[in-house]
Design a protein around this motif. Structure first.
Motif, PDB file in Angstrom:
ATOM      1  N   ILE A  86      16.800  19.600  -4.284  1.00 22.47           N
ATOM      2  CA  ILE A  86      16.423  19.020  -2.991  1.00 22.47           C
ATOM      3  C   ILE A  86      14.914  19.096  -2.802  1.00 22.47           C
ATOM      4  O   ILE A  86      14.279  18.143  -2.364  1.00 22.47           O
ATOM      5  CB  ILE A  86      17.145  19.753  -1.837  1.00 22.47           C
ATOM      6  CG1 ILE A  86      18.651  19.583  -2.007  1.00 22.47           C
ATOM      7  CG2 ILE A  86      16.698  19.239  -0.491  1.00 22.47           C
ATOM      8  CD1 ILE A  86      19.464  20.377  -1.028  1.00 22.47           C
ATOM      9  N   VAL A  87      14.334  20.241  -3.187  1.00 20.99           N
ATOM     10  CA  VAL A  87      12.885  20.389  -3.060  1.00 20.99           C
ATOM     11  C   VAL A  87      12.182  19.331  -3.903  1.00 20.99           C
ATOM     12  O   VAL A  87      11.247  18.656  -3.449  1.00 20.99           O
ATOM     13  CB  VAL A  87      12.451  21.808  -3.480  1.00 20.99           C
ATOM     14  CG1 VAL A  87      10.943  21.919  -3.507  1.00 20.99           C
ATOM     15  CG2 VAL A  87      13.050  22.834  -2.543  1.00 20.99           C
ATOM     16  N   VAL A  90      12.425  15.980  -2.222  1.00 23.67           N
ATOM     17  CA  VAL A  90      11.542  15.850  -1.059  1.00 23.67           C
ATOM     18  C   VAL A  90      10.116  15.576  -1.524  1.00 23.67           C
ATOM     19  O   VAL A  90       9.420  14.717  -0.983  1.00 23.67           O
ATOM     20  CB  VAL A  90      11.609  17.114  -0.181  1.00 23.67           C
ATOM     21  CG1 VAL A  90      10.517  17.096   0.870  1.00 23.67           C
ATOM     22  CG2 VAL A  90      12.963  17.228   0.471  1.00 23.67           C
ATOM     23  N   SER A  94       8.335  12.024  -0.648  1.00 25.97           N
ATOM     24  CA  SER A  94       7.153  11.910   0.208  1.00 25.97           C
ATOM     25  C   SER A  94       5.992  11.256  -0.541  1.00 25.97           C
ATOM     26  O   SER A  94       5.243  10.477   0.040  1.00 25.97           O
ATOM     27  CB  SER A  94       6.727  13.262   0.789  1.00 25.97           C
ATOM     28  OG  SER A  94       7.355  14.307   0.142  1.00 25.97           O
ATOM     29  N   ILE A  97       6.664   7.535  -0.467  1.00 27.77           N
ATOM     30  CA  ILE A  97       6.365   6.947   0.848  1.00 27.77           C
ATOM     31  C   ILE A  97       4.856   6.759   0.992  1.00 27.77           C
ATOM     32  O   ILE A  97       4.374   5.734   1.465  1.00 27.77           O
ATOM     33  CB  ILE A  97       6.916   7.837   1.982  1.00 27.77           C
ATOM     34  CG1 ILE A  97       8.441   7.837   1.922  1.00 27.77           C
ATOM     35  CG2 ILE A  97       6.443   7.359   3.338  1.00 27.77           C
ATOM     36  CD1 ILE A  97       9.095   8.843   2.842  1.00 27.77           C
ATOM     37  N   LEU A  98       4.117   7.747   0.513  1.00 28.45           N
ATOM     38  CA  LEU A  98       2.655   7.674   0.564  1.00 28.45           C
ATOM     39  C   LEU A  98       2.153   6.465  -0.222  1.00 28.45           C
ATOM     40  O   LEU A  98       1.327   5.679   0.267  1.00 28.45           O
ATOM     41  CB  LEU A  98       2.089   8.964  -0.033  1.00 28.45           C
ATOM     42  CG  LEU A  98       0.769   9.469   0.511  1.00 28.45           C
ATOM     43  CD1 LEU A  98       0.887   9.692   1.998  1.00 28.45           C
ATOM     44  CD2 LEU A  98       0.381  10.750  -0.186  1.00 28.45           C
ATOM     45  N   GLN A 101       2.955   3.239   1.626  1.00 30.15           N
ATOM     46  CA  GLN A 101       2.083   3.025   2.787  1.00 30.15           C
ATOM     47  C   GLN A 101       0.690   2.569   2.354  1.00 30.15           C
ATOM     48  O   GLN A 101       0.098   1.682   2.958  1.00 30.15           O
ATOM     49  CB  GLN A 101       1.971   4.323   3.605  1.00 30.15           C
ATOM     50  CG  GLN A 101       3.265   4.765   4.243  1.00 30.15           C
ATOM     51  CD  GLN A 101       3.637   3.908   5.425  1.00 30.15           C
ATOM     52  OE1 GLN A 101       2.784   3.458   6.166  1.00 30.15           O
ATOM     53  NE2 GLN A 101       4.911   3.653   5.606  1.00 30.15           N
ATOM     54  N   VAL A 102       0.168   3.197   1.290  1.00 32.87           N
ATOM     55  CA  VAL A 102      -1.175   2.837   0.826  1.00 32.87           C
ATOM     56  C   VAL A 102      -1.175   1.399   0.300  1.00 32.87           C
ATOM     57  O   VAL A 102      -2.070   0.613   0.599  1.00 32.87           O
ATOM     58  CB  VAL A 102      -1.656   3.831  -0.254  1.00 32.87           C
ATOM     59  CG1 VAL A 102      -2.922   3.326  -0.921  1.00 32.87           C
ATOM     60  CG2 VAL A 102      -1.894   5.198   0.368  1.00 32.87           C
ATOM     61  N   LYS A 104       0.801  -1.001   1.213  1.00 30.26           N
ATOM     62  CA  LYS A 104       0.927  -1.901   2.356  1.00 30.26           C
ATOM     63  C   LYS A 104      -0.401  -2.073   3.074  1.00 30.26           C
ATOM     64  O   LYS A 104      -0.685  -3.115   3.646  1.00 30.26           O
ATOM     65  CB  LYS A 104       1.965  -1.361   3.338  1.00 30.26           C
ATOM     66  CG  LYS A 104       3.358  -1.860   3.042  1.00 30.26           C
ATOM     67  CD  LYS A 104       4.257  -1.669   4.248  1.00 30.26           C
ATOM     68  CE  LYS A 104       5.695  -1.962   3.888  1.00 30.26           C
ATOM     69  NZ  LYS A 104       6.576  -0.838   4.166  1.00 30.26           N
ATOM     70  N   ALA A 105      -1.224  -1.024   3.054  1.00 31.62           N
ATOM     71  CA  ALA A 105      -2.485  -1.093   3.777  1.00 31.62           C
ATOM     72  C   ALA A 105      -3.562  -1.793   2.963  1.00 31.62           C
ATOM     73  O   ALA A 105      -4.368  -2.534   3.503  1.00 31.62           O
ATOM     74  CB  ALA A 105      -2.939   0.315   4.158  1.00 31.62           C
ATOM     75  N   PHE A 106      -3.587  -1.566   1.654  1.00 30.74           N
ATOM     76  CA  PHE A 106      -4.726  -2.066   0.886  1.00 30.74           C
ATOM     77  C   PHE A 106      -4.375  -3.106  -0.173  1.00 30.74           C
ATOM     78  O   PHE A 106      -5.252  -3.782  -0.689  1.00 30.74           O
ATOM     79  CB  PHE A 106      -5.469  -0.893   0.231  1.00 30.74           C
ATOM     80  CG  PHE A 106      -5.973   0.097   1.239  1.00 30.74           C
ATOM     81  CD1 PHE A 106      -6.971  -0.263   2.129  1.00 30.74           C
ATOM     82  CD2 PHE A 106      -5.442   1.368   1.327  1.00 30.74           C
ATOM     83  CE1 PHE A 106      -7.442   0.620   3.080  1.00 30.74           C
ATOM     84  CE2 PHE A 106      -5.896   2.271   2.272  1.00 30.74           C
ATOM     85  CZ  PHE A 106      -6.893   1.903   3.153  1.00 30.74           C
ATOM     86  N   TYR A 108      -1.625  -5.649   0.100  1.00 27.68           N
ATOM     87  CA  TYR A 108      -0.463  -6.158   0.813  1.00 27.68           C
ATOM     88  C   TYR A 108       0.365  -7.118  -0.035  1.00 27.68           C
ATOM     89  O   TYR A 108       1.588  -7.042  -0.040  1.00 27.68           O
ATOM     90  CB  TYR A 108      -0.925  -6.839   2.098  1.00 27.68           C
ATOM     91  CG  TYR A 108       0.184  -7.197   3.034  1.00 27.68           C
ATOM     92  CD1 TYR A 108       0.898  -6.200   3.677  1.00 27.68           C
ATOM     93  CD2 TYR A 108       0.515  -8.513   3.280  1.00 27.68           C
ATOM     94  CE1 TYR A 108       1.917  -6.515   4.549  1.00 27.68           C
ATOM     95  CE2 TYR A 108       1.530  -8.838   4.146  1.00 27.68           C
ATOM     96  CZ  TYR A 108       2.225  -7.840   4.774  1.00 27.68           C
ATOM     97  OH  TYR A 108       3.236  -8.156   5.642  1.00 27.68           O
ATOM     98  N   LYS A 112       4.276  -6.662  -1.228  1.00 25.34           N
ATOM     99  CA  LYS A 112       5.378  -7.572  -0.916  1.00 25.34           C
ATOM    100  C   LYS A 112       6.152  -7.930  -2.179  1.00 25.34           C
ATOM    101  O   LYS A 112       7.369  -8.066  -2.154  1.00 25.34           O
ATOM    102  CB  LYS A 112       4.839  -8.847  -0.259  1.00 25.34           C
ATOM    103  CG  LYS A 112       4.664  -8.683   1.230  1.00 25.34           C
ATOM    104  CD  LYS A 112       4.283  -9.974   1.874  1.00 25.34           C
ATOM    105  CE  LYS A 112       5.439 -10.946   1.938  1.00 25.34           C
ATOM    106  NZ  LYS A 112       5.100 -12.165   2.663  1.00 25.34           N
TER     107      LYS A 112
END
Lengths: 227, 239
Positions: A86-87, A90, A94, A97-98, A101-102, A104-106, A108, A112
């Motif tokens: 599990i550790v 996780v 994470s 996800i990072l 997100q990055v 999507k921001a820089f 795009y 997609k």
């Protein structure tokens, strides 16, 4: 913590000792995660229609694998055995996800294109496999090298397949038309060449990976399993 | 300390969740402005694409302000709610549609944006719309010529439609069929997406996608519902 005091001083191992170099080189050939261990096939099939996607996926996996390996390796003495999977999950989740997100921001457009596949890095067996098999029992530096080596071994196959699929399937490489203009019938297309749409479909990637495995085993007989 | 005791395991899990949770929320919050900007630029690109102006992301802002002359927001009665600059662009029709579907927003409280564009001296009216496909939301922008009836261009997109089937609604082969067709006939919405033969001789219909019937019908429903709302407003500005 009295028992740690008796550890004898060992000569410090050089950063790129033979053993450490082996960690990086092995996954490129003898221990290649895709062609020898046959892990991470799903993403290799899904995202290799364009070489650029393969490169971005490689970089993303490299980041997740190296960072994940180091983090798990740093925590290896504190992780309770019962929840170690599990550790690891996780940590990987994470990091993914990072990355998502990055992107999507820089980046795009790339995000997609890759859409669900970035999320699917979590399910990439190579990552959990390396965390469980290597990082949990080794120091951070060798873990970092191991992550790097495996990501490069994975990425090399991905990029080779991506390059072939993009050239044969769309007549382009990194989005640049190589074989002339299909609509205007110039270059090779003028001579009657047509893009092979079959190559764009996921099953064809499996055939490319198969060919790579074939070539590799023809050259390196030690990889052929004895029966 | 016993690493395998229940207390240690719980403690470890709790600390880990707090650390990971705060790190991720920090990242999400700090990257949000960049992501929002990308989404806005893509919306501008899509609006421009519906009047056949193809742009790159970096030019989207400049070209948007060059072509879009006026923004109007109307309500479901066709009455003008706002004509301020930027008012229509700020409206998230997808969100409003979702709220309306879920019953959280009354139909009379919905906003309907309209973008009036000017390209090569001609006025075009871009209508944003949103509907439901087979697996998830579909949306798009349809531009009408100055007669407020003839379609000039269409741009559709989707979230989860099947590649090769329903997902084809975003391909030019489907979108190009719309150009030149008419929404209204005898003052009523008459636009249909049909199976076979819709093509060139029917001014009020286009061909659906083979194997993507439900998505095609979703596009049809989206167009009919949206243009029904805009009808009174169009009649007002025409007279």
């Amino acid at each position: 913590m009295a028992d740690t005091a008796v550890v004898e001083k060992k000569a410090k191992e050089p950063l790129f000792s033979k053993k450490n170099r082996q960690l990086m080189v092995d996954p490129l050939d003898d221990q290649n995660p895709i062609t020898v261990q046959v892990l991470g096939i799903c993403s290799a099939l899904a995202i290799t229609t364009q070489a650029m996607n393969a490169v971005v996926m490689t970089i993303s996996v490299m980041f997740v694998l190296m960072a994940g390996n180091v983090i798990v390796s740093l925590m290896r003495n504190g992780i309770p055995d019962r929840i170690r999977i599990i550790v690891q999950l996780v940590v990987v989740a994470s990091l993914v996800i990072l990355v998502d997100q990055v992107l999507k921001a820089f980046m795009y457009d790339v995000s997609k294109q890759l859409s669900v596949f970035v999320g699917l890095i979590i399910t990439n067996c190579i990552i959990m496999g390396r965390l469980e098999a290597f990082a949990l029992g080794n120091k951070p530096w060798p873990s970092l090298l191991d992550g790097f080596g495996n990501a490069v071994g994975y990425g090399a196959i991905l990029i080779i397949v991506g390059v072939f699929r993009e050239i044969l399937g769309s007549g382009k490489l990194f989005g640049i038309a190589l074989l002339g203009d299909a609509a205007e019938k110039t270059g090779l297309y003028g001579m009657g060449y047509m893009n092979n749409n079959l190559v764009i479909l996921p099953p064809m990637a499996l055939i490319f990976v198969g060919i790579i495995i074939w070539i590799q085993r023809a050259r390196n007989k030690s990889l052929i399993e004895a029966h | 300390m016993d690493k395998n005791s229940n207390g240690y395991t719980f403690g470890f899990a709790i600390v880990m969740v707090i650390v990971v949770g705060s790190l991720l929320s920090l990242a999400a919050v700090s990257l949000k402005p960049f992501q929002q900007e990308n989404i806005q630029k893509e919306k501008k690109q899509n609006i421009l694409a519906s009047i056949n102006v193809v742009t790159s992301r970096s030019e989207a802002d400049a070209l948007f302000s060059e072509y879009v002359k006026k923004q109007v927001v109307i309500n479901n009665q066709g009455e003008v709610v706002s004509e301020e600059d930027g008012s229509a662009f700020g409206i998230d029709v997808k969100k409003e549609y979702k709220e309306w579907k879920a019953g959280a927003r009354e139909e009379s409280k919905l906003n309907f944006p309209l973008f009036v564009c000017n390209k090569d001296g001609e006025d075009y009216y871009v209508v944003p719309m949103v509907g439901t496909g087979l697996w998830g939301p579909i949306w798009g922008f349809v531009s009408l010529k100055g007669d407020l009836n003839t379609i000039f261009g269409a741009n559709f997109d989707h979230k989860t439609e099947t590649p090769g089937l329903g997902a084809e609604i975003k391909e030019s082969i489907f979108e190009e069929q719309f150009s030149g067709d008419q929404i209204y006939a005898n003052g009523e919405v008459a636009f249909v997406i049909m199976k076979g033969g819709g093509g060139s001789d029917n001014p009020n219909g286009v061909d659906g996608i083979t194997g993507g019937t439900i998505t095609s019908k979703g596009v049809e429903e989206m167009l009919q519902r949206t243009f029904e709302v805009y009808k009174p407003y169009f009649e007002k500005i025409k007279s």
